[in-house]
Design a protein around this motif. Structure first.
Motif, short mmCIF file in Angstrom:
data_model
loop_
_atom_site.label_atom_id
_atom_site.label_comp_id
_atom_site.label_asym_id
_atom_site.label_seq_id
_atom_site.Cartn_x
_atom_site.Cartn_y
_atom_site.Cartn_z
N THR A 1 12.88 15.86 -28.78
CA THR A 1 13.15 14.65 -28.02
C THR A 1 12.56 14.77 -26.62
N HIS A 2 12.53 13.63 -25.90
CA HIS A 2 12.06 13.66 -24.51
C HIS A 2 12.89 14.62 -23.68
N ALA A 3 14.21 14.59 -23.91
CA ALA A 3 15.10 15.47 -23.14
C ALA A 3 14.82 16.94 -23.46
N ALA A 4 14.60 17.26 -24.74
CA ALA A 4 14.32 18.63 -25.13
C ALA A 4 12.99 19.11 -24.54
N ARG A 5 12.00 18.22 -24.53
CA ARG A 5 10.71 18.60 -23.95
C ARG A 5 10.84 18.82 -22.44
N ALA A 6 11.70 18.01 -21.81
CA ALA A 6 11.93 18.19 -20.38
C ALA A 6 12.59 19.54 -20.11
N ARG B 1 18.75 7.80 -32.53
CA ARG B 1 19.45 6.74 -31.80
C ARG B 1 19.48 7.04 -30.31
N LEU B 2 19.78 8.29 -29.96
CA LEU B 2 19.80 8.67 -28.56
C LEU B 2 18.42 8.58 -27.93
N GLU B 3 17.40 8.97 -28.71
CA GLU B 3 16.04 8.93 -28.20
C GLU B 3 15.61 7.50 -27.89
N VAL B 4 15.93 6.56 -28.79
CA VAL B 4 15.58 5.16 -28.57
C VAL B 4 16.34 4.60 -27.37
N ARG B 5 17.60 4.93 -27.26
CA ARG B 5 18.38 4.47 -26.11
C ARG B 5 17.84 5.03 -24.80
N GLY C 1 19.60 20.77 -38.11
CA GLY C 1 19.56 19.63 -37.20
C GLY C 1 20.69 19.60 -36.20
N SER C 2 21.48 20.67 -36.13
CA SER C 2 22.60 20.71 -35.19
C SER C 2 22.15 21.10 -33.78
N LEU C 3 20.93 21.62 -33.64
CA LEU C 3 20.38 22.00 -32.34
C LEU C 3 19.01 21.35 -32.16
N ASP C 4 18.63 21.10 -30.91
CA ASP C 4 17.30 20.57 -30.61
C ASP C 4 16.30 21.70 -30.38
N LEU C 5 16.74 22.73 -29.69
CA LEU C 5 15.91 23.90 -29.37
C LEU C 5 16.77 25.15 -29.52
N VAL D 1 20.72 5.34 -21.71
CA VAL D 1 21.26 6.65 -21.39
C VAL D 1 20.09 7.58 -21.15
N ARG D 2 20.39 8.74 -20.59
CA ARG D 2 19.31 9.68 -20.27
C ARG D 2 19.04 10.66 -21.40
N GLY D 3 19.98 10.84 -22.33
CA GLY D 3 19.73 11.75 -23.45
C GLY D 3 20.62 12.98 -23.43
N ARG D 4 20.27 13.92 -24.30
CA ARG D 4 21.04 15.16 -24.41
C ARG D 4 20.12 16.28 -24.85
N VAL D 5 20.55 17.49 -24.60
CA VAL D 5 19.86 18.68 -25.09
C VAL D 5 20.90 19.59 -25.72
N ARG D 6 20.69 19.91 -26.98
CA ARG D 6 21.55 20.86 -27.69
C ARG D 6 20.75 22.15 -27.86
#
Length: 328
Positions: free
Chosen positions: A297-302, A82-86, A142-146, A92-97
């Motif tokens: 996600t895009h944010a995680a790759r960034a 959902r965050l990725e699509v938004r 799935g609680s963390l992205d990286l 929104v710009r996203g999040r990184v966990r």
């Protein structure tokens, strides 16, 4: 689970965590009968009861125990999607966990986070500090992205890993305490009081295993602490501890004695981007990891791009913390 709804899974997780239907309904902002009806519908869809309600005590059945981690991961993945699509839609710009070991949190990670925040101020950052085993579990759920974890991992771990750093291990002791010789070997720890991390830290397991391989059982003065607590316990003279060299930066009351002579404590593997001659002393390899079944996600790759950019510059300018080597 074709007929299972996300809402039902969310209701199930709430009851499983709170262990009370009325309180779970209040936390969700719905009526208790509606919650109970959705749980019954979910149980009917799955063909098994999920809760035992004997004498008013709410406990998970075996089916509920199996479903709980799966439901949490499904909900986490949906939230990420959902965050990725938004983000793509520009809402929104996203999040990184991000998960990281204590040595990195106490060392270079703060500078990386600052650079990332300067470049992407709209992306929220969440950092979970913990032992490598704990981080692998949370990443898999799935609680963390990286996560920045210690290699090697178990062969069946469903993660993609890329080695990025190698760090030396040392014996931390009070700065005013002089050992009989330097460097030290694992055998030199035989009659010394050790300050030991809590369960879940890879350094705990590897230190204990190395001592046992050397033919003795380690003696603990105190155990169960996080990194900051362990270092503080060493400062006041409770014992010594095996730690990554970078965590001693900014702690003038501590000094690190190189640790040698027990290769099984090192986590260096052959999976590096190019062959590097191993530096003297014990070392371990840090890798950046993400799940195999979900693309970052895009944010995680960034964030990963900023991290690698920072490490390349720090290696070139020789500003990495003492005892740390970038695996380019």
């Amino acid at each position: 689970m074709a007929g299972v709804q996300l809402q039902q899974l969310a209701y199930f997780v709430a009851v499983a965590e709170i262990r009370h239907f009325t309180q779970a309904a209040e936390s969700l902002g719905i009526a208790q009968p509606s919650l109970s009806k959705q749980i019954r519908t979910l149980e009917g869809e799955l063909g098994a009861p999920l809760f035992s309600r004997a004498r008013g005590n709410i406990t998970l059945t075996p089916a509920g125990e199996i479903l709980l981690p799966l439901a949490k991961r499904i909900l986490a993945d949906v939230d990420t999607a959902r965050l990725e699509v938004r983000e793509l839609a520009g809402l929104v710009r996203g999040r990184v966990r991000l998960g990281a070991t204590p040595s990195l949190c106490a060392g270079l990670l703060a500078d990386v986070l600052r650079r990332f925040h300067d470049v992407y101020p709209g992306i929220s950052l969440t950092v979970e500090e913990g032992g490598s085993r704990d981080l692998v579990r949370e990443l898999t759920r799935g609680s963390l992205d990286l996560a920045l974890v210690i290699l090697p991992l178990a062969e069946d771990t469903p993660l993609v890993t890329t080695p990025i750093l190698r760090e030396h291990l040392v014996v931390a002791m009070p700065a005013d305490q002089r050992s009989r010789r330097s460097p030290m070997s694992i055998s030199d720890l035989r009659d010394r009081d050790l300050v030991m991390f809590r369960s879940g830290y890879d350094l705990r397991d590897s230190t204990i295993a190395a001592c046992r391989q050397a033919g003795f059982e380690p003696r603990f003065a105190v155990e169960g602490g996080e990194m900051d607590a362990v270092l503080r316990f060493v400062e006041v003279g409770l014992g010594i501890a095996v730690v990554p060299s970078m965590v001693l930066a900014g702690r003038p009351r501590l000094r690190g004695v190189p640790l040698t002579g027990a290769d099984n404590l090192a986590s260096t593997t052959s999976v590096t981007r190019r062959e590097l001659p191993p530096p003297p002393g014990l070392q371990r390899t840090i890798a950046i990891a993400h799940r195999k079944d979900v693309a970052p996600t895009h944010a995680a790759r960034a964030f990963r791009g900023i991290l690698e950019e920072f490490l390349v510059e720090a290696a070139r300018e020789e500003t990495l913390p003492a005892g740390v080597q970038y695996l380019s």
